[in-house]
Structures are given as structure tokens and as C-alpha cells.
Write a protein that holds these residues in place. Structure first.
Motif, PDB file in Angstrom:
ATOM      1  N   TYR A  49       1.305 -28.408  44.195  1.00  0.00           N
ATOM      2  CA  TYR A  49       1.710 -29.136  42.997  1.00  0.00           C
ATOM      3  C   TYR A  49       0.485 -29.445  42.127  1.00  0.00           C
ATOM      4  O   TYR A  49       0.491 -29.223  40.921  1.00  0.00           O
ATOM      5  N   ALA A  50      -0.581 -29.929  42.763  1.00  0.00           N
ATOM      6  CA  ALA A  50      -1.805 -30.282  42.033  1.00  0.00           C
ATOM      7  C   ALA A  50      -2.485 -29.035  41.453  1.00  0.00           C
ATOM      8  O   ALA A  50      -2.923 -29.042  40.290  1.00  0.00           O
ATOM      9  N   ILE A  51      -2.577 -27.972  42.222  1.00  0.00           N
ATOM     10  CA  ILE A  51      -3.190 -26.738  41.728  1.00  0.00           C
ATOM     11  C   ILE A  51      -2.355 -26.152  40.592  1.00  0.00           C
ATOM     12  O   ILE A  51      -2.898 -25.692  39.581  1.00  0.00           O
ATOM     13  N   GLY A  52      -1.040 -26.188  40.741  1.00  0.00           N
ATOM     14  CA  GLY A  52      -0.151 -25.712  39.681  1.00  0.00           C
ATOM     15  C   GLY A  52      -0.355 -26.489  38.396  1.00  0.00           C
ATOM     16  O   GLY A  52      -0.311 -25.935  37.296  1.00  0.00           O
ATOM     17  N   TYR A  53      -0.588 -27.782  38.525  1.00  0.00           N
ATOM     18  CA  TYR A  53      -0.837 -28.633  37.353  1.00  0.00           C
ATOM     19  C   TYR A  53      -2.111 -28.175  36.646  1.00  0.00           C
ATOM     20  O   TYR A  53      -2.135 -28.008  35.426  1.00  0.00           O
ATOM     21  N   GLY A  54      -3.166 -27.974  37.420  1.00  0.00           N
ATOM     22  CA  GLY A  54      -4.446 -27.537  36.845  1.00  0.00           C
ATOM     23  C   GLY A  54      -4.339 -26.168  36.184  1.00  0.00           C
ATOM     24  O   GLY A  54      -4.837 -25.965  35.066  1.00  0.00           O
ATOM     25  N   ILE A  55      -3.687 -25.231  36.845  1.00  0.00           N
ATOM     26  CA  ILE A  55      -3.503 -23.901  36.257  1.00  0.00           C
ATOM     27  C   ILE A  55      -2.625 -24.000  35.007  1.00  0.00           C
ATOM     28  O   ILE A  55      -2.871 -23.324  34.008  1.00  0.00           O
ATOM     29  N   GLY A  56      -1.630 -24.864  35.039  1.00  0.00           N
ATOM     30  CA  GLY A  56      -0.768 -25.074  33.878  1.00  0.00           C
ATOM     31  C   GLY A  56      -1.538 -25.558  32.663  1.00  0.00           C
ATOM     32  O   GLY A  56      -1.250 -25.163  31.526  1.00  0.00           O
ATOM     33  N   VAL A  57      -2.531 -26.415  32.888  1.00  0.00           N
ATOM     34  CA  VAL A  57      -3.377 -26.877  31.790  1.00  0.00           C
ATOM     35  C   VAL A  57      -4.113 -25.686  31.166  1.00  0.00           C
ATOM     36  O   VAL A  57      -4.157 -25.535  29.940  1.00  0.00           O
ATOM     37  N   LEU A  58      -4.673 -24.826  32.011  1.00  0.00           N
ATOM     38  CA  LEU A  58      -5.395 -23.650  31.506  1.00  0.00           C
ATOM     39  C   LEU A  58      -4.464 -22.695  30.761  1.00  0.00           C
ATOM     40  O   LEU A  58      -4.803 -22.205  29.678  1.00  0.00           O
ATOM     41  N   VAL A  59      -3.285 -22.440  31.320  1.00  0.00           N
ATOM     42  CA  VAL A  59      -2.316 -21.554  30.673  1.00  0.00           C
ATOM     43  C   VAL A  59      -1.855 -22.172  29.358  1.00  0.00           C
ATOM     44  O   VAL A  59      -1.748 -21.477  28.334  1.00  0.00           O
ATOM     45  N   GLY A  60      -1.599 -23.472  29.350  1.00  0.00           N
ATOM     46  CA  GLY A  60      -1.190 -24.163  28.125  1.00  0.00           C
ATOM     47  C   GLY A  60      -2.241 -24.048  27.035  1.00  0.00           C
ATOM     48  O   GLY A  60      -1.913 -23.854  25.858  1.00  0.00           O
ATOM     49  N   MET A  61      -3.512 -24.146  27.411  1.00  0.00           N
ATOM     50  CA  MET A  61      -4.595 -24.004  26.437  1.00  0.00           C
ATOM     51  C   MET A  61      -4.622 -22.596  25.853  1.00  0.00           C
ATOM     52  O   MET A  61      -4.851 -22.417  24.651  1.00  0.00           O
TER      53      MET A  61
END
Length: 178
Positions: free
Chosen positions: A72-84
């Protein structure tokens, strides 16, 4: 579907992907909100909250598995990068670019105008004397090309940009309305 959720590795992958999608949608919704695109923001938020509830539900049902929390935490971090990255590709809105060149060179504003940019220029005074000051409004999609063009015209130009909140009248408003 139950066999997918019972497989520990598959559960980690599902949680990871769901959170990447959720945070990417969160970022896109925030961009639409900041740019005043209310309907798009509302539409994205509906999908966002559904994805969020599904992902959080999976984690909360399986709190005894630390790997789910980590996913969940790693997905959140990757999601931030993808969102950017998505935000960079959308490049909504406009920027104002201020360019200061060391030498007063009237061909620089005209060369930029010939490429379709709206340029306002004047003589400014710096520590070492006269400078050419230009203010250029362009779409964010054209930002990189503008920087490249300015650097070709004057490799030593000082460039600073910011996002205007609103603008009225002038070259750009006429062009946008067409």
C-alpha cells in the motif's frame, strides 16, 4: 475472484496497482481543481473514491499481513511519481516567462514573435547597465520549446517563469478566443 484474494502475492500486486491508480487519480483531480476545471475534477473524484475504498478495504481486511501495508505504501509512492508524469503530459494552463538578455538585441523579440509568441519588451537596467527585458505568455505545452528557442537566440539569457492566475486583453486573449 476469491482465489485471487487468497493468493498472497496476487493480493500484494492488487493492492500495489490499486494504490498507484488511486494516487494518480488524486493528483489529476487536484490539478483539475487548481486549474478551475470543476466538472472534470468532480468526475475524476468519483472514480478516485471508489478505487480508494476498494484498496483501503483490502488492506484493512488483511491488517495481519505486513506485506500488504508495505505494498500500500509503495503503491502510494509510485502513484505520486506516475501522477507527476501525467501532470507533465497534461500541461494544462499557461506560463509567463520573463527573459533578460545582456545585450539589447531587437531581433530577439521579433524572432520570438515570428514563431507565434506574444512578446512585450522594454529596456531594463541591471547592475552592469542596460538589459533587454521580455515578458512572454505561452501555453505550458509550449514551455520547453520556448526555453529552447530563447537559449538558441541568447545562450546567456536569464529566464524565469511563473503561472499567471488570470489574464485579460492583449495578444493571447484574442488568439485563445478564435
Amino acid at each position: 475472484m476469491d482465489w485471487l484474494l487468497e493468493n498472497a502475492l496476487m493480493m500484494i500486486v492488487i493492492i500495489l496497482v490499486i494504490n498507484i491508480v488511486y494516487v494518480t487519480l488524486f493528483t489529476v483531480r487536484m490539478i483539475f481543481t487548481l486549474k478551475g476545471q470543476r466538472m472534470f475534477a468532480a468526475g475524476v473524484s468519483v472514480i478516485e473514491v471508489i478505487v480508494y475504498i476498494i484498496g483501503l478495504g483490502l488492506v484493512l481486511e488483511n491488517l495481519n499481513r505486513i506485506e500488504n501495508l508495505i505494498a500500500y505504501a509503495i503503491g502510494y509512492g509510485i502513484g505520486v511519481l506516475v501522477g507527476m508524469k501525467v501532470e507533465e503530459k497534461l500541461a494544462l494552463g499557461y506560463i509567463t516567462v520573463n527573459v533578460i538578455t545582456k545585450e539589447y538585441e531587437p531581433d530577439i523579440p521579433n524572432a520570438l514573435r515570428d514563431k507565434g509568441y506574444g512578446v512585450t519588451n522594454w529596456i531594463a537596467y541591471g547592475r552592469e547597465g542596460e538589459r533587454l527585458m521580455m515578458e512572454i505568455l505561452t501555453s505550458r505545452k509550449s514551455e520547453t520549446l520556448l526555453y529552447k528557442t530563447v537559449k538558441e537566440l541568447d545562450p546567456k539569457a536569464f529566464i524565469i517563469s511563473h503561472e499567471p492566475k488570470a489574464f485579460f486583453g492583449g495578444f493571447w486573449v484574442k488568439k485563445i478566443r478564435r
